[in-house]
Design an enzyme around this catalytic site. Structure first.
Site, PDB file in Angstrom:
ATOM      1  N   ASP A 192      -3.371  -5.543   6.223  1.00  0.00           N
ATOM      2  CA  ASP A 192      -3.934  -5.735   4.878  1.00  0.00           C
ATOM      3  C   ASP A 192      -5.441  -5.891   5.007  1.00  0.00           C
ATOM      4  O   ASP A 192      -5.992  -5.893   6.118  1.00  0.00           O
ATOM      5  CB  ASP A 192      -3.314  -6.970   4.189  1.00  0.00           C
ATOM      6  CG  ASP A 192      -3.345  -6.860   2.657  1.00  0.00           C
ATOM      7  OD1 ASP A 192      -4.442  -6.687   2.088  1.00  0.00           O
ATOM      8  OD2 ASP A 192      -2.272  -6.953   2.032  1.00  0.00           O
ATOM      9  N   GLY A 212      -7.454  -4.013   7.905  1.00  0.00           N
ATOM     10  CA  GLY A 212      -7.943  -2.640   7.813  1.00  0.00           C
ATOM     11  C   GLY A 212      -7.708  -2.053   6.435  1.00  0.00           C
ATOM     12  O   GLY A 212      -7.236  -2.743   5.524  1.00  0.00           O
ATOM     13  N   ASP A 213      -8.057  -0.767   6.324  1.00  0.00           N
ATOM     14  CA  ASP A 213      -8.016  -0.044   5.057  1.00  0.00           C
ATOM     15  C   ASP A 213      -6.965   1.065   5.191  1.00  0.00           C
ATOM     16  O   ASP A 213      -7.122   1.957   6.039  1.00  0.00           O
ATOM     17  CB  ASP A 213      -9.410   0.547   4.804  1.00  0.00           C
ATOM     18  CG  ASP A 213      -9.474   1.402   3.559  1.00  0.00           C
ATOM     19  OD1 ASP A 213      -8.425   1.655   2.938  1.00  0.00           O
ATOM     20  OD2 ASP A 213     -10.591   1.838   3.222  1.00  0.00           O
ATOM     21  N   PHE A 214      -5.904   0.998   4.372  1.00  0.00           N
ATOM     22  CA  PHE A 214      -4.812   1.969   4.551  1.00  0.00           C
ATOM     23  C   PHE A 214      -5.172   3.390   4.102  1.00  0.00           C
ATOM     24  O   PHE A 214      -4.360   4.288   4.223  1.00  0.00           O
ATOM     25  CB  PHE A 214      -3.483   1.481   3.967  1.00  0.00           C
ATOM     26  CG  PHE A 214      -3.469   0.959   2.552  1.00  0.00           C
ATOM     27  CD1 PHE A 214      -4.146   1.585   1.531  1.00  0.00           C
ATOM     28  CD2 PHE A 214      -2.705  -0.171   2.252  1.00  0.00           C
ATOM     29  CE1 PHE A 214      -4.089   1.110   0.231  1.00  0.00           C
ATOM     30  CE2 PHE A 214      -2.638  -0.668   0.956  1.00  0.00           C
ATOM     31  CZ  PHE A 214      -3.346  -0.026  -0.066  1.00  0.00           C
ATOM     32  N   HIS A 231       2.677   1.466  -6.380  1.00  0.00           N
ATOM     33  CA  HIS A 231       2.523   1.401  -7.845  1.00  0.00           C
ATOM     34  C   HIS A 231       1.106   0.974  -8.254  1.00  0.00           C
ATOM     35  O   HIS A 231       0.746   1.084  -9.413  1.00  0.00           O
ATOM     36  CB  HIS A 231       3.617   0.525  -8.485  1.00  0.00           C
ATOM     37  CG  HIS A 231       3.448  -0.946  -8.342  1.00  0.00           C
ATOM     38  ND1 HIS A 231       4.315  -1.846  -8.931  1.00  0.00           N
ATOM     39  CD2 HIS A 231       2.523  -1.706  -7.695  1.00  0.00           C
ATOM     40  CE1 HIS A 231       3.921  -3.088  -8.644  1.00  0.00           C
ATOM     41  NE2 HIS A 231       2.844  -3.018  -7.901  1.00  0.00           N
TER      42      HIS A 231
HETATM   43  C1  SAM Z   1       0.461  -5.782  -5.132  1.00  0.00           C
HETATM   44  S1  SAM Z   1      -0.090  -6.511  -3.626  1.00  0.00           S
HETATM   45  C2  SAM Z   1       1.423  -6.516  -2.711  1.00  0.00           C
HETATM   46  C3  SAM Z   1       1.423  -7.522  -1.601  1.00  0.00           C
HETATM   47  C4  SAM Z   1       2.724  -7.609  -0.805  1.00  0.00           C
HETATM   48  N1  SAM Z   1       3.094  -6.328  -0.210  1.00  0.00           N
HETATM   49  C5  SAM Z   1       3.857  -8.119  -1.686  1.00  0.00           C
HETATM   50  O1  SAM Z   1       4.844  -7.420  -1.883  1.00  0.00           O
HETATM   51  O2  SAM Z   1       3.748  -9.246  -2.179  1.00  0.00           O
HETATM   52  C6  SAM Z   1      -1.026  -5.168  -2.911  1.00  0.00           C
HETATM   53  C7  SAM Z   1      -1.648  -5.473  -1.549  1.00  0.00           C
HETATM   54  O3  SAM Z   1      -2.367  -4.290  -1.112  1.00  0.00           O
HETATM   55  C8  SAM Z   1      -3.521  -4.721  -0.415  1.00  0.00           C
HETATM   56  N2  SAM Z   1      -4.531  -3.631  -0.383  1.00  0.00           N
HETATM   57  C9  SAM Z   1      -5.239  -3.125  -1.425  1.00  0.00           C
HETATM   58  N3  SAM Z   1      -6.065  -2.152  -1.004  1.00  0.00           N
HETATM   59  C10 SAM Z   1      -5.879  -2.043   0.342  1.00  0.00           C
HETATM   60  C11 SAM Z   1      -6.430  -1.193   1.344  1.00  0.00           C
HETATM   61  N4  SAM Z   1      -7.344  -0.261   1.036  1.00  0.00           N
HETATM   62  N5  SAM Z   1      -5.995  -1.329   2.628  1.00  0.00           N
HETATM   63  C12 SAM Z   1      -5.061  -2.279   2.949  1.00  0.00           C
HETATM   64  N6  SAM Z   1      -4.491  -3.114   2.031  1.00  0.00           N
HETATM   65  C13 SAM Z   1      -4.888  -2.993   0.745  1.00  0.00           C
HETATM   66  C14 SAM Z   1      -3.977  -5.925  -1.211  1.00  0.00           C
HETATM   67  O4  SAM Z   1      -4.869  -6.744  -0.486  1.00  0.00           O
HETATM   68  C15 SAM Z   1      -2.648  -6.611  -1.557  1.00  0.00           C
HETATM   69  O5  SAM Z   1      -2.304  -7.588  -0.616  1.00  0.00           O
END
Ligand code: SAM
Length: 316
Positions: A192, A212-214, A231
């Site tokens: 994350d 990191g950045d996915f 989503h």
């Molecule tokens: C809706 S939350 C879901 C968190 C967790 N998977 C859950 O089910 O509770 C979305 C997650 O995506 C992460 N996120 C957003 N952009 C991201 C990126 N570019 N790279 C990695 N993680 C990212 C956010 O920090 C957040 O924790």
């Protein structure tokens, strides 16, 4: 569908913002904590939480009419099972819904399909969270709500027992902790953004946190979990995330997506409303079965099952 008079249906929707804001106010004031030991006069609660007694009484009276708090004698309020929830992560949800998200949704219009968050706050939601650590912490706590249901679906998804599981966008890692607790041979990686609030001691020695950045990279693993991630993104960006995973994953790697599949027709489903928040925040969307299948297929994954609550695919 129950036989609610048409006027009541409209009234229940038009008053929605009042309920959203009232819940946020009492959650932020921690009124449910002030009532934790039993019924109290509203004046005493107002003194404890630092609120105007008349305003607090009106807020609680309105909420009590919907089962959140109860007024058994005039001016004496107590908690109910629903108001007790405000003492945990639902309080954080109420804070977000009646604060930053209410402002975001108030700007929603039907003209473009563009997200309103950047217009209202001058940056994207994730950058804004990184700049507001208290809001980020509230967001991470709020995301834990409903975790048990998602964990149960994952636990029952069929495991060899020795896989490396990468929870992509795994937040504070609580979902992966639960999965690994029930499958002791698994190892895990929570991936994350660096600014997530997490207690790495809770992750234990079988789970590693990787920041990191996915859109650029994900760690290698046998199974990829994306819980309510795709989503948050429009199709093009959701497909980019999936392609990043495909590039890191061995052929045949599993994808497990605890996420909603929107039913057709008029069937009520929380995702039909959450979809509008996702639209306003980041041009995200909830998807129906055909949309999930199309997205997975386009990014090189073979859908195995598409069920509300758990979507499964394999990399080709
Ligand atoms: C809706 S939350 C879901 C968190 C967790 N998977 C859950 O089910 O509770 C979305 C997650 O995506 C992460 N996120 C957003 N952009 C991201 C990126 N570019 N790279 C990695 N993680 C990212 C956010 O920090 C957040 O924790």
């Amino acid at each position: 569908m129950s036989e609610l008079p048409p006027e009541s249906r409209i009234w229940n929707l038009v008053r929605g913002a009042l309920g959203t804001r009232a819940l946020a106010l009492v959650a932020d004031l921690r009124v449910a904590d002030a009532l934790a030991t039993g019924p109290r006069p509203v004046e005493a609660v107002a003194r404890t939480v630092g609120a105007d007694p008349d305003t607090l009484r009106r807020l609680l009276r309105a909420l009590a009419s919907d089962g959140v708090f109860a007024e058994d004698e005039p001016g004496m309020f107590r908690n109910t099972p629903a108001s007790e929830l405000l003492r945990g992560g639902w309080g954080d949800f109420a804070h977000l819904f009646g604060g930053v998200w209410l402002r975001t949704v108030s700007e929603l219009d039907a003209g473009t399909g563009a997200p309103t968050f950047p217009r209202a706050f001058g940056t994207d939601f994730w950058t804004w969270l990184a700049e507001h650590p208290d809001e980020r912490a509230a967001f991470d706590r709020a995301m834990e709500q409903g975790k048990e249901r998602r964990a149960e679906r994952l636990i029952a998804a069929g495991w060899r027992g020795d896989e490396v599981v990468v929870d992509v966008g795994g937040g504070n890692g609580t979902l992966l902790v639960e999965l690994l607790r029930r499958h002791p041979g698994l190892r895990g990686i929570v991936f994350d953004l660096p600014e997530t609030n997490r207690d790495e001691a809770v992750l234990g020695d079988r789970i590693e946190f990787v920041a990191g950045d996915f859109f650029e990279y994900v760690p290698a693993g046998d199974v990829y979990v994306l819980s309510t991630i795709l989503h948050d993104w429009p199709d093009e960006q959701a497909a980019t995330i999936l392609r990043t995973i495909r590039a890191a994953a061995p052929a045949g790697a599993r994808l497990l997506l605890p996420d909603a599949v929107v039913p057709s027709g008029n069937e009520p489903h929380g995702a039909k409303w959450l979809d509008l928040l996702l639209l306003a925040l980041f041009a995200g969307r909830e998807r129906n079965e055909a949309q999930w299948r199309g997205l997975l297929d386009e990014a090189g994954f073979e859908p195995v099952r598409v069920e509300d609550g758990l979507i499964e695919a394999r990399s080709r």
